[in-house]
Motif scaffolding. Structure first.
Motif, PDB file in Angstrom:
ATOM      1  N   LEU A 144      22.003   9.656  -0.591  1.00 31.14           N
ATOM      2  CA  LEU A 144      22.723   8.420  -1.177  1.00 31.14           C
ATOM      3  C   LEU A 144      23.460   7.538  -0.591  1.00 31.14           C
ATOM      4  O   LEU A 144      24.136   6.694  -0.371  1.00 31.14           O
ATOM      5  CB  LEU A 144      23.866   7.974  -2.532  1.00 31.14           C
ATOM      6  N   HIS A 145      23.065   7.655   0.612  1.00 30.55           N
ATOM      7  CA  HIS A 145      23.518   7.132   2.057  1.00 30.55           C
ATOM      8  C   HIS A 145      21.992   6.177   3.086  1.00 30.55           C
ATOM      9  O   HIS A 145      20.734   6.427   2.675  1.00 30.55           O
ATOM     10  CB  HIS A 145      24.173   7.679   3.222  1.00 30.55           C
ATOM     11  N   GLY A 146      23.145   5.186   3.301  1.00 28.63           N
ATOM     12  CA  GLY A 146      21.489   4.650   3.655  1.00 28.63           C
ATOM     13  C   GLY A 146      20.715   4.956   5.005  1.00 28.63           C
ATOM     14  O   GLY A 146      21.582   5.343   5.808  1.00 28.63           O
ATOM     15  N   ILE A 147      19.565   5.114   5.366  1.00 30.40           N
ATOM     16  CA  ILE A 147      19.336   5.711   6.605  1.00 30.40           C
ATOM     17  C   ILE A 147      17.888   5.086   7.303  1.00 30.40           C
ATOM     18  O   ILE A 147      17.764   3.337   6.657  1.00 30.40           O
ATOM     19  CB  ILE A 147      18.213   7.011   6.363  1.00 30.40           C
TER      20      ILE A 147
ATOM     21  N   VAL B  42      17.553   0.909   2.486  1.00 30.71           N
ATOM     22  CA  VAL B  42      17.024   1.879   2.437  1.00 30.71           C
ATOM     23  C   VAL B  42      17.194   3.649   1.874  1.00 30.71           C
ATOM     24  O   VAL B  42      18.507   3.795   3.641  1.00 30.71           O
ATOM     25  CB  VAL B  42      16.079   2.177   3.149  1.00 30.71           C
ATOM     26  N   ALA B  43      17.292   4.041   1.262  1.00 32.51           N
ATOM     27  CA  ALA B  43      18.649   5.127   0.912  1.00 32.51           C
ATOM     28  C   ALA B  43      18.246   6.486   0.709  1.00 32.51           C
ATOM     29  O   ALA B  43      16.730   6.813   0.101  1.00 32.51           O
ATOM     30  CB  ALA B  43      19.914   5.150   0.229  1.00 32.51           C
ATOM     31  N   GLY B  44      18.757   7.727   1.938  1.00 36.21           N
ATOM     32  CA  GLY B  44      18.153   9.027   0.958  1.00 36.21           C
ATOM     33  C   GLY B  44      18.208   9.436  -0.466  1.00 36.21           C
ATOM     34  O   GLY B  44      19.310   8.917  -0.929  1.00 36.21           O
ATOM     35  N   LEU B  45      17.367  10.024  -0.859  1.00 36.63           N
ATOM     36  CA  LEU B  45      17.765  10.030  -2.605  1.00 36.63           C
ATOM     37  C   LEU B  45      18.952  11.217  -2.750  1.00 36.63           C
ATOM     38  O   LEU B  45      19.683  10.938  -3.583  1.00 36.63           O
ATOM     39  CB  LEU B  45      16.521  10.875  -2.827  1.00 36.63           C
TER      40      LEU B  45
ATOM     41  N   GLY C 242       0.817  -1.148  -0.153  1.00 34.10           N
ATOM     42  CA  GLY C 242      -0.164  -0.058  -0.057  1.00 34.10           C
ATOM     43  C   GLY C 242       0.834   1.062   0.206  1.00 34.10           C
ATOM     44  O   GLY C 242       0.522   2.140   0.060  1.00 34.10           O
ATOM     45  N   THR C 243       2.019   1.119  -0.700  1.00 34.86           N
ATOM     46  CA  THR C 243       2.988   2.253  -0.493  1.00 34.86           C
ATOM     47  C   THR C 243       3.843   2.520  -2.414  1.00 34.86           C
ATOM     48  O   THR C 243       2.887   1.630  -2.803  1.00 34.86           O
ATOM     49  CB  THR C 243       4.051   2.516   0.305  1.00 34.86           C
ATOM     50  N   SER C 244       4.361   3.409  -2.250  1.00 31.38           N
ATOM     51  CA  SER C 244       4.855   3.483  -3.928  1.00 31.38           C
ATOM     52  C   SER C 244       6.476   4.004  -4.253  1.00 31.38           C
ATOM     53  O   SER C 244       6.762   4.556  -3.242  1.00 31.38           O
ATOM     54  CB  SER C 244       3.826   3.640  -4.916  1.00 31.38           C
ATOM     55  N   PHE C 245       6.831   3.044  -5.128  1.00 33.28           N
ATOM     56  CA  PHE C 245       7.977   3.901  -5.412  1.00 33.28           C
ATOM     57  C   PHE C 245       8.607   5.437  -5.264  1.00 33.28           C
ATOM     58  O   PHE C 245       8.818   5.959  -5.431  1.00 33.28           O
ATOM     59  CB  PHE C 245       8.813   2.637  -6.343  1.00 33.28           C
TER      60      PHE C 245
ATOM     61  N   ASP D  19       8.693  11.011   0.441  1.00 33.50           N
ATOM     62  CA  ASP D  19       9.933  10.960   1.220  1.00 33.50           C
ATOM     63  C   ASP D  19      11.370  10.895   0.689  1.00 33.50           C
ATOM     64  O   ASP D  19      12.029  11.324   1.670  1.00 33.50           O
ATOM     65  CB  ASP D  19       9.442   9.427   1.651  1.00 33.50           C
ATOM     66  N   ARG D  20      11.499  11.069  -0.537  1.00 31.89           N
ATOM     67  CA  ARG D  20      12.946  11.471  -0.837  1.00 31.89           C
ATOM     68  C   ARG D  20      13.623  10.537  -0.812  1.00 31.89           C
ATOM     69  O   ARG D  20      14.958  10.367  -0.175  1.00 31.89           O
ATOM     70  CB  ARG D  20      13.404  12.227  -0.551  1.00 31.89           C
ATOM     71  N   ILE D  21      12.681   8.902  -0.646  1.00 30.89           N
ATOM     72  CA  ILE D  21      14.141   8.406  -0.162  1.00 30.89           C
ATOM     73  C   ILE D  21      13.413   6.241  -1.576  1.00 30.89           C
ATOM     74  O   ILE D  21      12.934   7.131  -2.384  1.00 30.89           O
ATOM     75  CB  ILE D  21      13.657   7.308   1.293  1.00 30.89           C
ATOM     76  N   GLY D  22      15.093   6.109  -1.232  1.00 33.38           N
ATOM     77  CA  GLY D  22      14.765   5.587  -2.940  1.00 33.38           C
ATOM     78  C   GLY D  22      15.559   3.623  -2.037  1.00 33.38           C
ATOM     79  O   GLY D  22      15.442   3.896  -0.655  1.00 33.38           O
TER      80      GLY D  22
END
Lengths: 151, 151, 151, 151
Positions: free
Chosen positions: A121-124, A115-118, A46-49, A56-59
């Motif tokens: 590019l570091h993991g969060i 899970v990384a900040g866009l 129930g979320t999406s890329f 959320d500015r995450i990838g």
């Protein structure tokens, strides 16, 4: 024990997936798996890329992949894909994907997604809401590292 | 000890390799590696996928891949790729590929490629001429199973 | 006048379709259109690329494409695609494809596809059964060259 | 008359460009052309997509493409590509690309590329330095709209 259900989806093997030998060109399996992960985020969690990216500015880039190509697939095959979470870490998670046609396993994959900040590019740390959703797909033999630490 | 030299080649990271996060979309690395293997066959071993396909009716599909994405690559990066054979089997061989920009390792991959007849898609004994060429790129820590059997 | 209905299908714009500018990389539109044509053969016409390939040994390569990229599409967009036949020739046919999100047209394409034998890659007369199926999707302003010749 | 020289580059047709019919899958030609345009920016004009993207925050998305697939290309073919500018507008330019193997023309394409700000995705006036570089590749029958206006 995490008696959760896999996310499952059928995927048609198309003309453009196949190479001159008439079978799926193996990097195309990775694109097929990426589509599965995307559908899992939308339909399973129930979320999406798109939401993760734009709001959320995450990838969720891949840190590691392992794929066994067990039997070739051809145009017109309907690949039945299933996905389970096998490890739920602090900043990353691991999934196991299997592709079958009938009883025959065609491909098995293990992917570590971070899970990384866009921007950096570091993991969060995986946001709690996303973590809760990922937990619903934890395999029976899967490990939730946070749960393990608290035990 | 097999004190052989790696096959090396630079590869420009292009616009079309990159995703909305501005970094290489990981399945594209597999296409980049496939181009490297193709160049290795032509430039390193003096044969080609085209020859193998059209004259010998054999292909080299992947049976297994493992890739670690260690640091992201961006458009304009020149990825220095190197390739060595780490295992030379009867019907398949294993290669190790590393991609660096300067001193920074971006990606490491291990690929098992099977030598297969195009029609039946079954593994076949690696033809001696091809085997001899593959041996030239055997890593110092690489294993030639035929040599091991005869020892 | 051929008051036929278009073949319509929604297509999710995915992460892997998009480039570092965050919009669909234009060659990906051609892959999306190829998937639409494939779905049209299966769902709209009750045949398939796989059948044509493996049983009839024919393919439908593109002879010409024209695409106007009118407005960019982003990850998460649901592209509503519609397809009509605008010309039904002896050995080839022309289709018109439009992609919209709501009222906004994102892309318009015209493709000439040739019916060709797989082995010789030469155009062949469209088999009557396939021709009859293609006719069902002839646009109101479409031309059936065989019908025109007989008139 | 603009007696300029075309930008030329050879491009190997690779295994991954080809489809189950053993010929280049037509969307792959668009990727090949995109690589040519990228090489032209770097090698022909002394700039790069990376520079434009990261420093100037501009891109060159396609507004329109037309491609004629005249004869099929197969794995191992060396496609000789040539590129000329046929129209130099205020915010966009048009290029003509031809791909040959020996004397045989395989593919001809016309592409309209817009110079656009990355953030707004709106067309912007082509920066004078880029315009001057583009002019060097103007075809003998090409049109520079700015020159035409001033005449």
């Amino acid at each position: 024990m995490h008696p959760n259900t896999a996310f499952e989806k059928n995927h048609l093997i198309r003309f453009h997936h196949c190479d001159p030998a008439g079978i799926v060109f193996y990097p195309e399996y990775l694109v097929i798996i990426d589509e599965l992960v995307e559908d899992w985020f939308i339909e399973g969690m129930g979320t999406s890329f798109a939401d993760l990216h734009m709001n959320d500015r995450i990838g969720v880039p891949a840190a590691r992949i392992e794929v066994d190509f067990i039997a070739p697939s051809k145009i017109g095959d309907i690949l039945c894909l299933s996905l389970l979470v096998t490890r739920l870490g602090n900043k990353s998670f691991t999934i196991r994907v299997e592709g079958r046609v009938g009883e025959q396993v065609r491909m098995r994959a293990i992917l570590v997604r971070v899970v990384a900040g866009l921007d950096g590019l570091h993991g969060i740390t995986i946001p709690p809401a996303l973590r809760e959703r990922l937990r619903r797909f934890l395999a029976a033999d899967g490990v939730d590292l946070l749960e393990a630490q608290q035990a």
